[in-house]
Design an enzyme around this catalytic site. Structure first.
Site, mmCIF file in Angstrom:
data_model
loop_
_atom_site.group_PDB
_atom_site.id
_atom_site.type_symbol
_atom_site.label_atom_id
_atom_site.label_comp_id
_atom_site.label_asym_id
_atom_site.label_seq_id
_atom_site.Cartn_x
_atom_site.Cartn_y
_atom_site.Cartn_z
ATOM 1 N N CYS A 140 0.843 -1.196 0.000
ATOM 2 C CA CYS A 140 0.000 0.000 0.000
ATOM 3 C C CYS A 140 0.880 1.249 0.000
ATOM 4 C CB CYS A 140 -0.892 -0.008 1.240
ATOM 5 S SG CYS A 140 -1.920 1.450 1.419
ATOM 6 N N GLU A 187 -4.856 -8.679 -2.503
ATOM 7 C CA GLU A 187 -4.941 -8.783 -1.042
ATOM 8 C C GLU A 187 -4.149 -7.649 -0.416
ATOM 9 O OE1 GLU A 187 -3.083 -10.080 2.854
ATOM 10 O OE2 GLU A 187 -2.144 -9.582 0.925
ATOM 11 N N ARG A 231 -6.305 -12.120 11.999
ATOM 12 C CA ARG A 231 -5.560 -11.487 10.910
ATOM 13 C C ARG A 231 -6.563 -11.047 9.844
ATOM 14 N NH1 ARG A 231 -0.148 -11.956 9.989
ATOM 15 N NH2 ARG A 231 0.632 -11.208 7.982
ATOM 16 N N ARG A 233 -7.754 -9.113 6.623
ATOM 17 C CA ARG A 233 -7.197 -8.613 5.380
ATOM 18 C C ARG A 233 -8.326 -8.329 4.393
ATOM 19 N NH1 ARG A 233 -3.599 -8.046 8.268
ATOM 20 N NH2 ARG A 233 -1.381 -8.551 8.008
#
Length: 415
Positions: A140, A187, A231, A233
């Protein structure tokens, strides 16, 4: 009104790859690419040949598709899509240590049928092999929103190159634009949606939907359903054609596994792995190697740090876990002190997870080899994906991919 050769070519490319068309038209892949770009005129005979190809209706196979693996890391996304019939034809990963782990686990990538490159940024999109699905866990980065806003104010058109140039997402977009895969799966961290006050995600969605013309679906998925780790995502799925794809088709277990399923077993049942030996676990003494237990100095520091922040009214501190529980998110900084996931050892000092336990926590089975140092391994697993999540996403994507790609054999086209 009869369609032009250019329109016919566009329709054919929406159904078949450059290689498939080139073979049937008896030209090179590069020739088809030049026709698409308008760099050279198409001969008159191409139009009837394209009409004949477009009149064929051949059913697709749900278990046979190709994909490329961008920003591949150690191959976690790849493993999920291979589990549902995918075949990787191209990989890009710039980190040399990640490359070492990837190639140790996917040795076939040294064969001619597969291309492995380092940095994707200078790699020409037209040289990426044709593929059905593009996969990528792209990093990102902030986008240049100002340039886009200025062009909007001036009433000037802009495309994804203006909006995303200088970011790694640009490389995803330019390859999609050039190769037009049937689908893609991207992802990223959950916070991608709020990054830069939502501007980054807005540019990504506009690029994929408006500029590239794909049907896009997004969903945040927590790995806790498949491994004992929180986690979350964001998964971005796109299709070249309209589909009835639905996230409701996900099969998420009501209760996920606990940490005892990934910890080394001290009861004599811990498997001996030839590629690990006793590196992580002492099979003679049935115990995790002592080096993973925190030193007295580090344990004292972490306790003092946690007490300081608790007194200040915030929650910063270490995360102590037990076999019957679950853990926080494993991060790439785990190698520093292991503070986010410390395994309790009775009244004694806690220990870090071993790299093998980290692999299990991310959903990699014990056949996965760890050829790098502990420090590099912690970074790699902390940056990877929960592989069962990828497998489940692949499972619900592949039927829709199959309908779009409609594989064609040379025999059927020439019949």
């Amino acid at each position: 009104m009869m369609e032009s050769p250019t329109e016919l070519l566009a329709q054919a490319r929406a159904r078949y790859t450059q290689s498939q068309l080139a073979e049937q038209l008896n030209v090179s892949d590069r020739t088809v690419a030049r026709w698409e770009k308008g760099e050279s005129p198409m001969p008159t005979m191409v139009a009837p040949a394209l009409r004949e190809i477009l009149n064929l209706h051949i059913p697709a196979s749900a278990g046979d598709f190709t994909f490329i693996d961008l920003f591949a890391g150690i191959g976690g996304i790849r493993k999920g899509f291979e589990a549902h019939g995918g075949r990787c034809v191209f990989t890009s990963e710039w980190n040399s240590w990640a490359q070492k782990t990837y190639l140790a686990n996917f040795p076939d990538d040294n064969e001619e049928s597969h291309t492995f490159v380092g940095d994707i940024q200078p790699f020409p999109a037209e040289e990426v092999p044709d593929h059905d699905v593009l996969l990528g866990g792209f990093p990102c980065q902030p986008f240049s929103i100002a340039g886009v806003s200025k062009k909007n104010a001036l009433g000037r058109a802009h495309g994804f190159e203006d909006a995303t140039q200088g970011t790694l997402f640009f490389d995803v977009a330019r390859i999609i634009n050039q190769k037009r895969p049937a689908a893609f799966m991207l992802e990223n961290v959950k916070n991608l949606r709020s990054h830069d006050k939502g501007k980054t995600f807005a540019v990504i969605m506009e690029t994929l939907q408006e500029e590239l013309g794909y049907e896009v679906h997004t969903r945040v998925i927590d790995g806790i359903y498949f491994t004992p780790q929180h986690r979350e995502r964001i998964i971005i799925v796109g299709f070249r054609k309209p589909t009835d794809f639905s996230w409701e088709d996900l099969e998420l277990p009501p209760v996920g596994p606990k940490l005892d399923t990934i910890l080394h077993r001290t009861d004599g049942t811990e498997p001996f792995l030839e590629w690990d030996g006793d590196r992580f676990f002492d099979h003679d003494n049935l115990e995790v190697q002592p080096k993973y237990t925190l030193t007295p100095k580090l344990w004292a520091y972490l306790q003092a740090y946690a007490a300081k922040h608790k007194a200040a009214g915030n929650g910063f501190g270490f995360g102590l876990v037990h076999p019957s529980g679950t853990s926080r998110t494993l991060s790439a900084r785990y190698y520093k002190d292991g503070s986010e996931i410390l395994v309790a050892q009775g009244a004694g000092r806690p220990r870090r997870l071993t790299p093998r336990e980290c692999a299990r926590l991310m959903g990699f089975d014990d056949s996965f080899r760890i050829p790098v140092s502990d420090t590099q391994a912690y970074k790699q697993f902390g940056n990877s994906v929960v592989t069962p999540v990828m497998s489940e996403v692949a499972r619900i994507m592949t039927p829709h991919v199959a309908k779009i790609i409609a594989p064609v054999s040379p025999q059927s086209l020439s019949a």
